[in-house]
Design an enzyme around this catalytic site. Structure first.
Site, PDB file in Angstrom:
ATOM      1  CB  CYS A   1      58.440  35.798  60.818  1.00 26.58           C
ATOM      2  SG  CYS A   1      58.502  35.430  62.590  1.00 26.58           S
TER       3      CYS A   1
ATOM      4  CB  CYS B   1      56.542  37.610  66.387  1.00 33.85           C
ATOM      5  SG  CYS B   1      58.104  36.964  65.811  1.00 33.85           S
TER       6      CYS B   1
HETATM    7  C1  LIG Z   1      61.679  31.483  58.799  1.00 33.60           C
HETATM    8  C2  LIG Z   1      60.256  31.939  58.919  1.00 33.60           C
HETATM    9  C3  LIG Z   1      59.655  31.970  60.182  1.00 33.60           C
HETATM   10  C4  LIG Z   1      58.347  32.398  60.317  1.00 33.60           C
HETATM   11  N1  LIG Z   1      57.767  32.385  61.574  1.00 33.60           N
HETATM   12  C5  LIG Z   1      56.474  32.740  61.730  1.00 33.60           C
HETATM   13  C6  LIG Z   1      55.843  32.636  63.018  1.00 33.60           C
HETATM   14  O1  LIG Z   1      56.440  32.195  63.981  1.00 33.60           O
HETATM   15  N2  LIG Z   1      54.547  33.007  63.119  1.00 33.60           N
HETATM   16  C7  LIG Z   1      53.839  33.478  62.048  1.00 33.60           C
HETATM   17  O2  LIG Z   1      52.658  33.775  62.203  1.00 33.60           O
HETATM   18  N3  LIG Z   1      54.424  33.605  60.814  1.00 33.60           N
HETATM   19  C8  LIG Z   1      55.706  33.248  60.630  1.00 33.60           C
HETATM   20  N4  LIG Z   1      56.302  33.322  59.378  1.00 33.60           N
HETATM   21  C9  LIG Z   1      55.623  34.070  58.291  1.00 33.60           C
HETATM   22  C10 LIG Z   1      54.503  33.332  57.585  1.00 33.60           C
HETATM   23  O3  LIG Z   1      54.943  32.076  57.135  1.00 33.60           O
HETATM   24  C11 LIG Z   1      54.000  34.164  56.422  1.00 33.60           C
HETATM   25  O4  LIG Z   1      53.684  35.451  56.894  1.00 33.60           O
HETATM   26  C12 LIG Z   1      52.770  33.561  55.772  1.00 33.60           C
HETATM   27  O5  LIG Z   1      53.099  32.323  55.199  1.00 33.60           O
HETATM   28  C13 LIG Z   1      52.198  34.513  54.722  1.00 33.60           C
HETATM   29  O6  LIG Z   1      51.191  33.907  53.990  1.00 33.60           O
HETATM   30  P1  LIG Z   1      50.944  34.278  52.438  1.00 33.60           P
HETATM   31  O7  LIG Z   1      49.850  33.395  51.992  1.00 33.60           O
HETATM   32  O8  LIG Z   1      50.816  35.745  52.299  1.00 33.60           O
HETATM   33  O9  LIG Z   1      52.305  33.880  51.724  1.00 33.60           O
HETATM   34  P2  LIG Z   1      52.894  32.383  51.513  1.00 33.60           P
HETATM   35  O10 LIG Z   1      52.413  31.490  52.610  1.00 33.60           O
HETATM   36  O11 LIG Z   1      54.340  32.581  51.358  1.00 33.60           O
HETATM   37  O12 LIG Z   1      52.211  31.909  50.172  1.00 33.60           O
HETATM   38  C14 LIG Z   1      52.335  32.569  48.940  1.00 33.60           C
HETATM   39  C15 LIG Z   1      51.988  31.573  47.835  1.00 33.60           C
HETATM   40  O13 LIG Z   1      51.849  32.262  46.590  1.00 33.60           O
HETATM   41  C16 LIG Z   1      52.418  31.476  45.573  1.00 33.60           C
HETATM   42  N5  LIG Z   1      52.815  32.318  44.438  1.00 33.60           N
HETATM   43  C17 LIG Z   1      53.941  33.050  44.311  1.00 33.60           C
HETATM   44  N6  LIG Z   1      53.971  33.654  43.107  1.00 33.60           N
HETATM   45  C18 LIG Z   1      52.826  33.304  42.476  1.00 33.60           C
HETATM   46  C19 LIG Z   1      52.282  33.612  41.186  1.00 33.60           C
HETATM   47  N7  LIG Z   1      52.937  34.382  40.303  1.00 33.60           N
HETATM   48  N8  LIG Z   1      51.089  33.083  40.856  1.00 33.60           N
HETATM   49  C20 LIG Z   1      50.426  32.287  41.725  1.00 33.60           C
HETATM   50  N9  LIG Z   1      50.901  31.957  42.944  1.00 33.60           N
HETATM   51  C21 LIG Z   1      52.084  32.464  43.316  1.00 33.60           C
HETATM   52  C22 LIG Z   1      53.598  30.780  46.250  1.00 33.60           C
HETATM   53  O14 LIG Z   1      53.967  29.598  45.556  1.00 33.60           O
HETATM   54  C23 LIG Z   1      53.041  30.507  47.643  1.00 33.60           C
HETATM   55  O15 LIG Z   1      52.467  29.227  47.750  1.00 33.60           O
HETATM   56  C24 LIG Z   1      57.601  32.839  59.183  1.00 33.60           C
HETATM   57  C25 LIG Z   1      58.194  32.777  57.917  1.00 33.60           C
HETATM   58  C26 LIG Z   1      59.500  32.323  57.779  1.00 33.60           C
HETATM   59  C27 LIG Z   1      60.116  32.242  56.405  1.00 33.60           C
END
Ligand SMILES: Cc1cc2nc3c(=O)[nH]c(=O)nc-3n(C[C@H](O)[C@H](O)[C@H](O)COP(=O)(O)OP(=O)(O)OC[C@H]3O[C@@H](n4cnc5c(N)ncnc54)[C@H](O)[C@@H]3O)c2cc1C
Length: 477
Positions: free
Chosen positions: A234, A414
């Site tokens: 983000c 965003c």
């Molecule tokens: C402050 C902030 C504001 C945001 N605002 C927005 C917004 O307004 N709109 C929007 O669309 N997005 C926003 N985002 C971004 C969004 O939250 C992420 O892009 C999204 O969560 C990505 O999804 P993901 O599944 O790739 O990662 P995540 O949701 O981070 O999940 C990754 C998972 O993998 C797990 N993991 C890590 N290592 C391992 C391992 N070795 N083995 C197994 N599992 C593991 C973790 O525990 C976690 O549960 C924001 C993020 C933040 C921090």
């Protein structure tokens, strides 16, 4: 009855392997004794004997090792997903709806799942951490096998993943989505002071509530908001919280008592020029100072001083230290270390994916999505929502012996919270192409309707539509 038989067999197997490990250990110690005895013989023959025995010891040690390892569990699942965040849970549940009989396992170490897009408005005092948190177990379809562990090592040529516990899981198809890594330690002094001394960050679920404490408690002073080099998740979040803080101060009638500064390692307000221009107006309206090319490198929390490496227009570097009353830190971010060091990584450390099919560029039965992926989109949950159906469809196509198809156009979004009751909804795809969901509404306008979306609509869609089934969501989009 059947379960107790399985248990009995498992217990016998475990006992057998323990016994054989013990036997092998005995053999190893016998060899060691032989080594000692041979030392008393003539020097030449002792060297010869010792060399031969060393080899035997090594062999026996290897045998012990493999016997001990075989006591760890090896399981196989047709589909294995790494990471149970926004991407992993959506892929698992969507795949389950499309294919009711497919066995799916998901590796996720954490019991809590956070709605991270809510963190901005928690820090701004307009939402609660409780609302942004659910139990992982409640989000997964009950037929999905949740392995509560960390993935550690990949052996893609053997279709296998080694876990932190020592267990191994093999797969037919692998989906890699463990998010990204927050590199707090890259800023000297930060970890010691985060959550106190006016040092806060919306990027940590442990400290996001402290951001609001800081904003609420200040009546005047210098507030710094930092942004590290890209990529980060983000990209708008470092400045979104700054507008919420400024608006709080304005609503209290104390905005003129603050020196608010945006300290950004990058060269401009936002990666997409169309929105960057509109944001410059927002920043000017609050009287915020911008410092581009300013990268936070150290914090002294007790002294309330932050040090930045400053790069000027000619690339010349210098250092500047600023006093603060409050500093909101967005930490440097990178691919998780276990991805960086794996055969799945590209040169930058990210999961090496085709930008449009989301298939791995080297291993055809591996897919990836979300923040850990190499695709050059904005790292957002909004991007994940559009990526999930592409990954799900392509896995099902491979199962049916059909070729994968392109489907992802780089969409990301965003919702830029420009005040405590307005949002500028930035939506764009690869190459910064502006792709508004509602083209008749100028996306650069700060609108109340999107604030309602941010506070109520988007969280609802995330929990009750996207995570349960992202493809269903997309069909109705
Ligand atoms: C402050 C902030 C504001 C945001 N605002 C927005 C917004 O307004 N709109 C929007 O669309 N997005 C926003 N985002 C971004 C969004 O939250 C992420 O892009 C999204 O969560 C990505 O999804 P993901 O599944 O790739 O990662 P995540 O949701 O981070 O999940 C990754 C998972 O993998 C797990 N993991 C890590 N290592 C391992 C391992 N070795 N083995 C197994 N599992 C593991 C973790 O525990 C976690 O549960 C924001 C993020 C933040 C921090």
């Amino acid at each position: 009855m059947a379960t107790s038989k399985v248990k009995e067999t498992k217990a016998k197997t475990a006992a057998k392997s323990k016994a054989s490990a013990a036997k092998t250990k005995v053999k190893a110690s016998a060899v060691k004794t032989t080594v000692k005895a041979s030392a008393s013989k003539a020097k030449a023959s002792a060297v010869k004997a010792a060399t031969a025995t060393k080899a035997t010891v090594a062999k026996v040690k290897a045998k012990v090792q493999s016997t001990v390892q075989s006591a760890a569990k090896v399981s196989h699942y047709p589909v294995l997903i790494i990471g149970g965040g926004a991407a992993g849970v959506s892929v698992a549940n969507t795949l389950r709806r499309k294919s009711t009989l497919l066995e799916i396992a998901l590796i996720e170490p954490s019991e809590q799942h956070y709605y991270q897009p809510g963190f901005t408005i928690i820090g701004g005092g307009a939402y609660s951490l409780k609302k942004a948190t659910k139990q992982e177990a409640d989000l997964l379809h009950p037929s999905i096998i949740w392995v509560k562990d960390f993935a550690e090592t990949f052996e893609p040529k053997k279709n296998s993943v080694l876990l932190k516990s020592g267990d191994t899981i093999t797969y037919d198809y692998l989906v890699v989505c463990p998010g990204l890594q927050l590199d707090w330690d890259k800023i000297s002094g930060l970890e010691e002071t985060l959550g106190k001394n006016g040092v806060c960050s919306n990027y940590s679920h442990k400290h996001v509530e402290y951001t609001w404490e800081c904003i609420k408690g200040l009546e005047s002073g210098t507030t710094l908001f930092t942004q590290p080099p890209m990529p980060i998740k983000c990209a708008g979040a470092p400045q979104k919280i700054m507008y919420l803080a400024a608006d709080r101060f304005r609503k209290k009638g104390i905005l003129d008592k603050f020196d608010i500064q945006f300290c950004n390692a990058g060269p401009g307000m936002f990666g997409v020029p169309f929105f960057a221009k509109a944001l410059s107006k927002v920043i000017a309206d609050y009287g915020i100072t911008t410092n581009f090319g300013n990268n936070l490198v150290a914090i002294d929390g007790k002294a309330k001083k932050a040090t930045f490496e400053v790069t000027d227009g000619d690339g010349k570097k210098s250092t500047v230290t600023k006093d603060f009353d409050m500093i909101h830190v967005t930490p440097p971010q990178s691919a998780p270390d276990f991805i960086k060091s794996s055969p799945l990584a590209n040169a930058g450390g990210w999961v090496d994916l085709n930008d449009r099919t989301l298939q791995h560029n080297k291993f055809a039965n591996i897919f990836g999505l979300g923040d850990a992926g190499s695709t050059p989109n904005a790292k957002t949950a909004a991007a994940v929502r559009k990526q999930v159906p592409v990954v799900v469809k392509n896995i099902l196509r491979l199962i049916e012996n059909e070729a994968v198809q392109e489907g992802y156009d780089g969409y990301g979004s965003c919702p830029l919270t420009t005040s405590l009751n307005t949002v500028m909804l930035a939506e764009f795809s690869y190459g910064g192409k502006v792709t508004p969901s509602f083209p008749k509404l100028d996306p650069r306008e700060n609108r109340f309707i999107w604030w309602i979306g941010k506070k109520i609509g988007f969280p609802w869609l995330y929990w009750y539509w996207m995570l349960p089934d992202a493809e269903e969501f997309l069909d109705k989009d």
